[in-house]
Design an enzyme around this catalytic site. Structure first.
Site, PDB file in Angstrom:
ATOM      1  CG  HIS A  26      23.782 151.251  54.736  1.00 46.17           C
ATOM      2  ND1 HIS A  26      23.707 151.716  53.440  1.00 46.17           N
ATOM      3  CD2 HIS A  26      22.517 151.321  55.227  1.00 46.17           C
ATOM      4  CE1 HIS A  26      22.459 152.069  53.180  1.00 46.17           C
ATOM      5  NE2 HIS A  26      21.713 151.835  54.243  1.00 46.17           N
ATOM      6  CG  HIS A 204      18.013 153.568  51.063  1.00 45.59           C
ATOM      7  ND1 HIS A 204      18.718 152.464  50.667  1.00 45.59           N
ATOM      8  CD2 HIS A 204      18.328 153.777  52.371  1.00 45.59           C
ATOM      9  CE1 HIS A 204      19.432 152.022  51.701  1.00 45.59           C
ATOM     10  NE2 HIS A 204      19.212 152.794  52.746  1.00 45.59           N
ATOM     11  CD  GLU A 207      16.381 156.915  55.601  1.00 39.09           C
ATOM     12  OE1 GLU A 207      16.948 156.973  54.500  1.00 39.09           O
ATOM     13  OE2 GLU A 207      17.003 156.768  56.685  1.00 39.09           O
ATOM     14  CG  ASP A 285      19.632 152.053  57.942  1.00 36.26           C
ATOM     15  OD1 ASP A 285      20.221 151.799  56.887  1.00 36.26           O
ATOM     16  OD2 ASP A 285      19.014 153.128  58.127  1.00 36.26           O
ATOM     17  CG  ASP A 286      23.696 153.080  58.683  1.00 35.70           C
ATOM     18  OD1 ASP A 286      24.581 152.728  57.881  1.00 35.70           O
ATOM     19  OD2 ASP A 286      22.625 153.604  58.342  1.00 35.70           O
TER      20      ASP A 286
HETATM   21  N1  ADE Z   1      23.447 155.260  54.030  1.00 35.73           N
HETATM   22  C1  ADE Z   1      23.645 154.664  55.201  1.00 35.73           C
HETATM   23  N2  ADE Z   1      22.532 154.672  55.931  1.00 35.73           N
HETATM   24  C2  ADE Z   1      21.581 155.285  55.191  1.00 35.73           C
HETATM   25  C3  ADE Z   1      20.222 155.588  55.386  1.00 35.73           C
HETATM   26  N3  ADE Z   1      19.566 155.291  56.517  1.00 35.73           N
HETATM   27  N4  ADE Z   1      19.568 156.246  54.411  1.00 35.73           N
HETATM   28  C4  ADE Z   1      20.199 156.576  53.280  1.00 35.73           C
HETATM   29  N5  ADE Z   1      21.475 156.306  53.048  1.00 35.73           N
HETATM   30  C5  ADE Z   1      22.166 155.661  53.993  1.00 35.73           C
HETATM   31 ZN    ZN Z   2      19.786 152.286  54.715  1.00 36.19          ZN
END
Ligand code: ADE
Ligand code: ZN
Length: 346
Positions: A26, A204, A207, A285-286
């Site tokens: 992201h 997604h 998760e 991911d982030d």
């Molecule tokens: N947006 C940013 N990171 C995310 C994640 N791990 N799961 C869902 N939405 C997200």
């Molecule tokens: Zn994600």
């Protein structure tokens, strides 16, 4: 390939050196605290944290929602095309250092359009950075527009319409944000419309949410990849299907650790999934929030789990297979991967 010729002590260097793609990043999650404060200053945005250290010390998450609340607050500093460019360019520099050859990048337009930042501002800034990454760093990339699943289907449909003037700069659509209570079915129509426009689809699922959400991402949204998908392990029939159909899972170990999806990396199911023949590949991911970019994910997971050079090769190969690029490009990367392993004696 003679994987057993690679010494365990060589594994970290091999993991760093091997070419790989990243398909679950992201871009707003790559915004480092230093950049958040620099942008807040130049855009005159007030933050609820005194300084970089105070912000960073708030990165102690208990679940997905506790992260998302801070993540959306951080994104509020993005206002001008240059901000989006700078954020993406900083990511590409990190990706280059990790030997990422190709990235498929998520962005969340509703996080910005809801603050009256125009779609054009978001997409032109990101697109310019993607163009420069190819020209200056040799990294190819594409953009995937994600719908925020905690918002309505109408908002998602409206977002897709706003993006139509930039259709050629987007490769696909995705679905992210708060998973529990927002099943894929909610977005059936907007995904159908996107696919009629020739866009690819990812989502997604699994998760934090149940395996049922993975089934419906596949059967209702016709997602071509599942982002995360780690909860599939609880459903034997689903695992069989994922393996048989080679449906890629874009797994993010450090994210799963920081959001308490697994209590430790040693208990992550990545190796089990790989050994069951599922097309899993690694992602960050982030990364600004979860303690590391792509190679850090590789290094920490190989440290924690009984994984070897054969697993590393499979993960890199899967990352090519799972990408939305033509087969001849995948073959070129595969040859680069083989040459890299040969350098390590395999
Ligand atoms: N947006 C940013 N990171 C995310 C994640 N791990 N799961 C869902 N939405 C997200
Ligand atoms: Zn994600």
């Amino acid at each position: 390939m003679n994987f057993s010729a690679v010494q365990p002590s060589q594994l970290p260097d091999l993991l760093r050196a091997m070419p790989k793609t990243e398909l679950h990043i992201h871009i707003e999650g790559s915004l480092e605290p230093e950049l958040i404060f620099a942008m807040a200053k130049r855009n005159d945005v007030r933050l609820n944290y005194a300084n970089v250290e105070a912000l960073r010390s708030a990165y102690a998450f208990t679940d997905l929602q506790s992260f998302l609340d801070i993540y959306y607050a951080g994104a509020s500093v993005l206002q001008q095309p240059q901000d989006f460019y700078d954020m993406a360019w900083a990511y590409f520099l990190r990706a280059k250092a990790d030997n990422v050859v190709h990235a498929e990048i998520f962005f969340d337009p509703q996080t910005h359009t809801e603050r009256k930042v125009p779609m054009r501002t978001v997409i032109t800034g990101l697109h310019d950075a993607c163009r420069d990454a190819q020209e200056k760093l040799g990294i190819s990339s594409s953009l995937i527009l994600c719908f925020l699943r905690h918002l309505s289907e109408e908002s998602a449909l409206d977002t897709l319409e706003q993006a139509l003037p930039f259709r050629d700069w987007i490769i696909g659509v995705g679905l992210d944000s708060s998973e529990r209570g927002h099943p894929p079915e909610k977005f059936e129509r907007v995904f159908k419309r996107a696919q009629q426009l020739g866009l690819k689809a990812v989502a997604h699922a699994g998760e934090e949410g149940p395996p049922a959400y993975i089934w419906s991402a596949l059967d209702v949204l016709h997602a071509q990849r599942i982002d995360h998908g780690v909860q599939a392990i609880h459903d034997a029939a689903l695992m069989k299907r994922l393996a048989a159909e080679r449906i890629p899972l874009t797994v993010c170990p450090l994210s799963n650790l920081k959001l308490c999806v697994f209590p430790s990396l040693a208990l992550h199911n990545l190796a089990e999934m790989l050994d069951q023949g599922v097309c899993v590949m690694l992602n960050s991911d982030d990364p600004a929030y979860f303690g590391g970019y792509l190679n850090e994910n590789f290094l920490q997971v190989f440290e924690a789990l009984p994984m070897n050079a054969a697993h590393a090769y499979q993960l890199a190969s899967n990352s090519f297979e799972a990408s939305f690029v033509p087969d001849d490009q995948k073959q070129i990367w595969q040859q680069k991967l083989d040459a890299c392993f040969a350098q390590f004696g395999a």
